[in-house]
Design an enzyme around this catalytic site. Structure first.
Site, PDB file in Angstrom:
ATOM      1  N   SER A 176       0.841  -1.187   0.000  1.00 26.38           N
ATOM      2  CA  SER A 176       0.000   0.000   0.000  1.00 26.38           C
ATOM      3  C   SER A 176       0.889   1.255   0.000  1.00 26.38           C
ATOM      4  O   SER A 176       1.662   1.454  -0.928  1.00 26.38           O
ATOM      5  CB  SER A 176      -0.967  -0.043   1.182  1.00 26.38           C
ATOM      6  OG  SER A 176      -2.012   0.872   1.024  1.00 26.38           O
ATOM      7  N   GLU A 293      -9.444  -5.188  -3.918  1.00 20.79           N
ATOM      8  CA  GLU A 293      -8.754  -4.107  -3.214  1.00 20.79           C
ATOM      9  C   GLU A 293      -9.742  -3.137  -2.558  1.00 20.79           C
ATOM     10  O   GLU A 293      -9.407  -2.464  -1.582  1.00 20.79           O
ATOM     11  CB  GLU A 293      -7.854  -3.331  -4.186  1.00 20.79           C
ATOM     12  CG  GLU A 293      -6.705  -4.147  -4.762  1.00 20.79           C
ATOM     13  CD  GLU A 293      -5.543  -4.320  -3.806  1.00 20.79           C
ATOM     14  OE1 GLU A 293      -5.687  -3.971  -2.618  1.00 20.79           O
ATOM     15  OE2 GLU A 293      -4.487  -4.798  -4.248  1.00 20.79           O
ATOM     16  N   HIS A 396      -7.780  -5.747   0.292  1.00 22.65           N
ATOM     17  CA  HIS A 396      -6.569  -4.949   0.412  1.00 22.65           C
ATOM     18  C   HIS A 396      -5.819  -5.310   1.690  1.00 22.65           C
ATOM     19  O   HIS A 396      -6.401  -5.367   2.768  1.00 22.65           O
ATOM     20  CB  HIS A 396      -6.939  -3.466   0.431  1.00 22.65           C
ATOM     21  CG  HIS A 396      -5.763  -2.547   0.447  1.00 22.65           C
ATOM     22  ND1 HIS A 396      -4.858  -2.481  -0.595  1.00 22.65           N
ATOM     23  CD2 HIS A 396      -5.339  -1.643   1.373  1.00 22.65           C
ATOM     24  CE1 HIS A 396      -3.938  -1.583  -0.306  1.00 22.65           C
ATOM     25  NE2 HIS A 396      -4.199  -1.067   0.880  1.00 22.65           N
TER      26      HIS A 396
END
Length: 496
Positions: A176, A293, A396
């Site tokens: 990320s 995600e 995610h």
């Protein structure tokens, strides 16, 4: 990997505490200490709001937070092992190197040195006022969190041999925001030569996640200064850290978010410009994203996933592009709408930016790119939360524990044999990449470097059945690229 003896060093300071006059300045060298320093406890985590459900092993939070941790096999210090330096995620607003999911023991047991790094976050790491630039010998403001990471890489370069590591075989990695940071280090002239390979999990500073321009960074900083009623940089520096942190709240929807920017020193131009020119670090890259995600509700909001609502939503978001978007994200029935909405939400959030990185480095980087698609759904939580939406794929950050081999350090999920099997594959790929620059180990499913073939892009699908697939989503990403380029203000809006 059972039975491998490790040495663990926690809370090593790699720079001076960035407090007082050093708040909003590049990291400075740490002062030497007398005698033997204890390295059994994680250092304090950097200042942050409780934005996400994160598990910390650090006992406190402080501006004095520039620490790193080292896991190394208990061998002779003269042995030169490959090194992984890992940056945590959290939107450059949260995170900590003490989080169990980033623990370095499992990878170190595979024969490498692993390092996790704290770096300044939010207003402390990315505020960029003109007064800061005027006091800088480089005329630069902002990006202090990235400069912290750079200082940690320099520390690794100068000291990792003492821990059995090879400074010429360093891989930088992250997920990320940590992955966004990796893409930025590859573009930064300051970080050149400090690493030999790169690992990116879900994120890049491109497309909708592009770095801010100097004007946008200055505008955000001046708005914050105005809110804090501070007449000068000195006035801001005199404020307690918790007052500044509260000024960015509330935690449910922070009024002020801060982001990396073109500062003229760490980044001299946008990443797109650097990569298009082929001026990035020409190193092997292992990179990818997940199948879920972001949830379908990110684009549909509270509307049911019906074809009618889908068409109305696309028209509202994309205007004249809606028909083209519908052709690539179809919605002929409720199930298809849910799948397409999940794919679109994932692309808008982070998958499109990651794909841009893949394409840019593959075309100009002169080094192999190993592109993955992580689809393995994590198991049920041990204590499910009421009202939680079902996961339509790999959400995610779900892949972190699998890639780093840290499933056993979390009891939030009821791990199954197939979870450990997927972790063995993914962490095996990561370990072999850190060691050799390729994920291919004879004990693992073959993973070819990404290239165009059969009308698409070769990509490794990581799941219970791990295999090479042909990614046919180029038209989607081409359309999104055109859309964002025609609406550049969306770059700014998505970070506010």
């Amino acid at each position: 990997m059972q039975g491998v003896e490790l040495r663990v060093f926690r809370g090593i300071p790699y720079a001076a505490p960035p407090v007082g006059e050093l708040r909003w300045k590049p990291p400075q060298p740490v002062s030497a200490w007398a005698g033997v320093r204890s390295a059994t406890e994680f250092g304090a985590r950097c200042m942050q709001l409780p934005l996400f459900q994160m598990e910390f092993r650090s006992r406190s939070m402080s501006e004095d937070c520039l620490f790193l941790n080292v896991w190394t096999p208990a061998r002779a210090s003269g042995e030169k092992l490959p090194v992984l330096v890992y940056f945590y995620g959290g939107g450059f607003a949260a995170g900590d190197s003490s989080e169990p999911r980033y623990d370095g023991a499992a990878l170190a047991a595979r024969g490498m040195v692993t390092v996790t790094v704290n770096y300044r976050l939010g207003v402390f790491g990315f505020l960029a006022l003109p007064e800061m630039a005027r006091e800088s010998p480089h005329g630069a403001a902002g990006n202090y969190g990235l400069l912290d990471q750079h200082a940690a890489l320099r520390w690794v370069r100068e000291n990792i041999e003492k821990f059995g590591g090879d400074p010429d075989k360093v891989t930088i990695g992250g997920e990320s925001a940590g992955s966004v940071a990796v893409s930025a280090h590859m573009a930064s002239p300051l970080s050149r030569g400090l690493f030999a390979r790169a690992l990116g999990q879900s994120g890049a500073a491109m497309g909708p996640l592009t770095v801010w321009s100097p004007d946008d960074a200055r505008t955000a900083a001046e708005h914050f200064q105005e809110k804090m009623k501070a007449a000068s940089l000195a006035a801001l520096r005199s404020m307690p850290a918790d007052v500044l942190l509260a000024g960015t709240g509330p935690k449910e929807k922070p009024a002020f978010l801060f982001w990396p920017s073109v500062d003229g020193r760490f980044l001299t131009q946008s990443l797109e410009a650097t990569y298009e020119a082929g001026s990035q670090a020409r190193v092997p890259l292992l990179v990818g994203s997940n199948s879920h995600e972001a949830p379908h509700t990110m684009v549909l909001d509270q509307h049911p996933p019906t074809p009618q609502h889908w068409r109305a939503t696309l028209k509202r978001i994309f205007g004249p592009y809606a028909t083209d978007v519908l052709a690539l994200y179809p919605g002929n029935d409720d199930d298809e709408v849910r799948r397409s909405a999940t794919s679109l939400a994932s692309d808008l959030f982070i998958s499109h930016a990651t794909r841009r990185w893949v394409d840019a480095h593959r075309q100009t980087g002169g080094s192999p790119v190993y592109f993955y698609y992580y689809t393995h759904k994590r198991p049920q939580k041990r204590h499910p939360e009421a009202g939680q939406l079902p996961e339509d794929g790999a959400v995610h950050s779900a892949e972190i524990k699998y890639a780093l081999g840290t499933l056993g350090l979390s009891n939030r999920f009821v791990w199954r044999p197939e979870d450990h099997a997927v972790s063995r594959i993914f962490s095996g790929y990561v370990a072999h990449f850190v060691k050799t620059g390729t994920p291919n180990d004879p004990s693992l499913p073959k993973w070819p470097a990404s290239r165009e073939e059969r009308g698409g892009l070769l990509r490794q699908q990581i799941a219970v059945e791990t295999k090479t697939i042909t990614d046919l989503d180029a038209p989607r990403h081409s359309l999104l690229r055109r859309y964002f380029e025609a609406n550049p203000q969306l770059y700014r809006d998505r970070r506010r």
